[in-house]
Design a protein around this motif. Sequence first.
Motif, PDB file in Angstrom:
ATOM      1  N   TYR A  74     -38.916  -3.377 -48.632  1.00  0.00           N
ATOM      2  CA  TYR A  74     -37.842  -3.511 -49.361  1.00  0.00           C
ATOM      3  C   TYR A  74     -37.322  -3.861 -50.425  1.00  0.00           C
ATOM      4  O   TYR A  74     -36.850  -3.598 -51.630  1.00  0.00           O
ATOM      5  CB  TYR A  74     -36.320  -3.910 -48.300  1.00  0.00           C
ATOM      6  CG  TYR A  74     -35.236  -3.522 -48.843  1.00  0.00           C
ATOM      7  CD1 TYR A  74     -34.623  -2.483 -49.296  1.00  0.00           C
ATOM      8  CD2 TYR A  74     -34.375  -4.806 -48.902  1.00  0.00           C
ATOM      9  CE1 TYR A  74     -33.214  -2.442 -49.834  1.00  0.00           C
ATOM     10  CE2 TYR A  74     -33.053  -4.732 -49.251  1.00  0.00           C
ATOM     11  CZ  TYR A  74     -32.590  -3.595 -49.605  1.00  0.00           C
ATOM     12  OH  TYR A  74     -31.338  -3.398 -50.309  1.00  0.00           O
ATOM     13  N   VAL A  75     -37.842  -5.454 -50.527  1.00  0.00           N
ATOM     14  CA  VAL A  75     -37.875  -6.279 -51.527  1.00  0.00           C
ATOM     15  C   VAL A  75     -38.880  -5.788 -52.761  1.00  0.00           C
ATOM     16  O   VAL A  75     -38.757  -5.944 -53.818  1.00  0.00           O
ATOM     17  CB  VAL A  75     -38.008  -7.780 -51.167  1.00  0.00           C
ATOM     18  CG1 VAL A  75     -38.100  -8.700 -52.380  1.00  0.00           C
ATOM     19  CG2 VAL A  75     -36.869  -7.954 -50.395  1.00  0.00           C
ATOM     20  N   LEU A 163     -25.230 -11.747 -43.146  1.00  0.00           N
ATOM     21  CA  LEU A 163     -25.998 -12.357 -44.455  1.00  0.00           C
ATOM     22  C   LEU A 163     -26.290 -11.101 -45.199  1.00  0.00           C
ATOM     23  O   LEU A 163     -26.402 -10.979 -46.601  1.00  0.00           O
ATOM     24  CB  LEU A 163     -26.905 -13.123 -44.188  1.00  0.00           C
ATOM     25  CG  LEU A 163     -26.655 -14.655 -44.018  1.00  0.00           C
ATOM     26  CD1 LEU A 163     -27.966 -15.286 -43.496  1.00  0.00           C
ATOM     27  CD2 LEU A 163     -26.086 -15.217 -45.230  1.00  0.00           C
ATOM     28  N   GLU A 175     -24.865  -5.593 -57.751  1.00  0.00           N
ATOM     29  CA  GLU A 175     -25.576  -5.474 -56.444  1.00  0.00           C
ATOM     30  C   GLU A 175     -26.398  -4.164 -56.470  1.00  0.00           C
ATOM     31  O   GLU A 175     -26.266  -3.135 -57.040  1.00  0.00           O
ATOM     32  CB  GLU A 175     -24.307  -5.229 -55.645  1.00  0.00           C
ATOM     33  CG  GLU A 175     -24.774  -6.065 -54.082  1.00  0.00           C
ATOM     34  CD  GLU A 175     -23.495  -6.015 -53.342  1.00  0.00           C
ATOM     35  OE1 GLU A 175     -22.969  -5.086 -52.870  1.00  0.00           O
ATOM     36  OE2 GLU A 175     -22.944  -7.057 -53.080  1.00  0.00           O
ATOM     37  N   ILE A 176     -27.303  -4.225 -55.672  1.00  0.00           N
ATOM     38  CA  ILE A 176     -28.333  -3.079 -55.507  1.00  0.00           C
ATOM     39  C   ILE A 176     -28.152  -2.618 -54.110  1.00  0.00           C
ATOM     40  O   ILE A 176     -28.062  -3.299 -53.152  1.00  0.00           O
ATOM     41  CB  ILE A 176     -29.785  -3.528 -55.638  1.00  0.00           C
ATOM     42  CG1 ILE A 176     -30.058  -4.328 -56.737  1.00  0.00           C
ATOM     43  CG2 ILE A 176     -30.742  -2.379 -55.237  1.00  0.00           C
ATOM     44  CD1 ILE A 176     -31.313  -4.908 -56.988  1.00  0.00           C
TER      45      ILE A 176
ATOM     46  N   LEU B  78     -31.257 -13.763 -45.531  1.00  0.00           N
ATOM     47  CA  LEU B  78     -31.144 -14.485 -46.844  1.00  0.00           C
ATOM     48  C   LEU B  78     -31.943 -13.656 -47.830  1.00  0.00           C
ATOM     49  O   LEU B  78     -31.134 -13.574 -49.174  1.00  0.00           O
ATOM     50  CB  LEU B  78     -31.428 -15.837 -46.848  1.00  0.00           C
ATOM     51  CG  LEU B  78     -30.400 -16.875 -46.004  1.00  0.00           C
ATOM     52  CD1 LEU B  78     -31.024 -18.291 -46.114  1.00  0.00           C
ATOM     53  CD2 LEU B  78     -29.177 -16.996 -46.865  1.00  0.00           C
ATOM     54  N   ILE B  79     -33.020 -13.509 -47.572  1.00  0.00           N
ATOM     55  CA  ILE B  79     -33.894 -12.911 -48.904  1.00  0.00           C
ATOM     56  C   ILE B  79     -33.368 -11.590 -49.068  1.00  0.00           C
ATOM     57  O   ILE B  79     -33.218 -11.289 -50.373  1.00  0.00           O
ATOM     58  CB  ILE B  79     -35.297 -12.710 -48.167  1.00  0.00           C
ATOM     59  CG1 ILE B  79     -35.891 -14.082 -48.090  1.00  0.00           C
ATOM     60  CG2 ILE B  79     -36.057 -12.028 -49.330  1.00  0.00           C
ATOM     61  CD1 ILE B  79     -37.534 -14.277 -47.707  1.00  0.00           C
ATOM     62  N   VAL B  80     -32.954 -10.636 -48.016  1.00  0.00           N
ATOM     63  CA  VAL B  80     -32.138  -9.407 -48.644  1.00  0.00           C
ATOM     64  C   VAL B  80     -30.839  -9.552 -49.485  1.00  0.00           C
ATOM     65  O   VAL B  80     -30.744  -9.030 -50.305  1.00  0.00           O
ATOM     66  CB  VAL B  80     -32.041  -8.521 -47.148  1.00  0.00           C
ATOM     67  CG1 VAL B  80     -31.380  -7.451 -47.710  1.00  0.00           C
ATOM     68  CG2 VAL B  80     -33.351  -8.159 -46.671  1.00  0.00           C
ATOM     69  N   ALA B  81     -30.157 -10.830 -49.003  1.00  0.00           N
ATOM     70  CA  ALA B  81     -28.907 -10.939 -49.724  1.00  0.00           C
ATOM     71  C   ALA B  81     -29.265 -11.231 -51.278  1.00  0.00           C
ATOM     72  O   ALA B  81     -28.511 -10.844 -52.289  1.00  0.00           O
ATOM     73  CB  ALA B  81     -28.033 -11.718 -49.035  1.00  0.00           C
ATOM     74  N   PHE B  83     -31.960 -10.526 -52.870  1.00  0.00           N
ATOM     75  CA  PHE B  83     -32.401  -9.133 -53.436  1.00  0.00           C
ATOM     76  C   PHE B  83     -31.247  -8.409 -53.999  1.00  0.00           C
ATOM     77  O   PHE B  83     -31.010  -7.691 -55.097  1.00  0.00           O
ATOM     78  CB  PHE B  83     -33.345  -8.450 -52.788  1.00  0.00           C
ATOM     79  CG  PHE B  83     -33.887  -7.142 -53.158  1.00  0.00           C
ATOM     80  CD1 PHE B  83     -34.921  -7.462 -54.452  1.00  0.00           C
ATOM     81  CD2 PHE B  83     -33.555  -5.958 -52.647  1.00  0.00           C
ATOM     82  CE1 PHE B  83     -35.408  -6.272 -55.003  1.00  0.00           C
ATOM     83  CE2 PHE B  83     -34.096  -5.021 -53.395  1.00  0.00           C
ATOM     84  CZ  PHE B  83     -34.845  -4.997 -54.412  1.00  0.00           C
ATOM     85  N   ARG B  84     -30.148  -8.156 -53.078  1.00  0.00           N
ATOM     86  CA  ARG B  84     -29.060  -7.374 -53.350  1.00  0.00           C
ATOM     87  C   ARG B  84     -28.351  -7.949 -54.655  1.00  0.00           C
ATOM     88  O   ARG B  84     -27.683  -7.206 -55.479  1.00  0.00           O
ATOM     89  CB  ARG B  84     -28.079  -7.498 -52.180  1.00  0.00           C
ATOM     90  CG  ARG B  84     -28.533  -6.631 -51.099  1.00  0.00           C
ATOM     91  CD  ARG B  84     -27.794  -5.395 -50.935  1.00  0.00           C
ATOM     92  NE  ARG B  84     -28.255  -4.265 -49.922  1.00  0.00           N
ATOM     93  CZ  ARG B  84     -27.866  -4.501 -48.469  1.00  0.00           C
ATOM     94  NH1 ARG B  84     -26.902  -5.393 -48.418  1.00  0.00           N
ATOM     95  NH2 ARG B  84     -28.367  -3.716 -47.792  1.00  0.00           N
TER      96      ARG B  84
END
Lengths: 206, 99
Positions: A74-75, A163, A175-176, B78-81, B83-84
Amino acid sequence: MAEVLFFIAAIGAVAGAVGTVSLRNPFYAVLALVCHLLALAALFLLLRAEFVAAAQVVVYAGAVMVLYVFVVAYVGGSDEPLTASTGASLRFASILFALALFVELTIALIGTSLAALDSDGAPYEAGFGTPAEVGELFLTRFLVAFEIASLLLLIAAVGAVILARRRSGLPEAGEISVADVMRRPEVTPGESVPGTMIEAASPPRR
Amino acid sequence: MPLTWYLVVSALIFAIGAGGVLVRRNPLVILLCIELMLNAANLALVGFSRVHGNMDGQMFALIVMVVAACEVAVGLGLIVALFRRRLPIDVDELRELQG
């Protein structure tokens, strides 16, 4: 025979650990960690911890690593340069610190006069490390720890969802969303046709 | 095999993990290195459990695995947040701790 198995598993575990630390692509680092975990499960089996080894393979190498792979996908596993922008001296100091830590731990280990360290351990009793024994201990002596662990898992699951969710209310410009990721040219080549499933799943664009 | 060998392997894996936490900058890889350190501790616990002929070390290792799973879930959230919000996935750039 046990010695040969031990050395194979130990070399696998250490090689997996080195790969996790040194591989540049995060995706390959996750795969190296899976190798490390499988080798460690073999070491647990040599120590007659059957249930711990099974839980290691199923929970760690299975579930947790799938979570990692999803987040890396995803990242976007971007290759980072290993040399930090903060300079090579700090990196050198870090490696030196790790080496010093290993030497210190080994000296502390060999310097102790614990007689049990050189023995093969207590004689093996039938039932040691089996799921039946583990389950009985969890429901009798370690009941409080067991219940607190379940509570901790619940809190962590709720916290992770909170989160990582999409913030409701005012949409932030920066935001993505998942739909934006799917619209990337490398994911969906060609013109994205309005009215597809991706469009239906995304909030209205303005 | 004497227990000393297992403990040396455990110390080596722990040192590699600690070095990785210090050297790497991607928070995903830092989480992986923390996993390495937790697993090294697990190996030592299970080894001592075998030598003593007592199951307590194995139970401790299982609880450590539960805590590691919780830590992974929150860390990846946290990492997904990050990235968003289009923040850089790099701990050197994130040192200000402002949202």
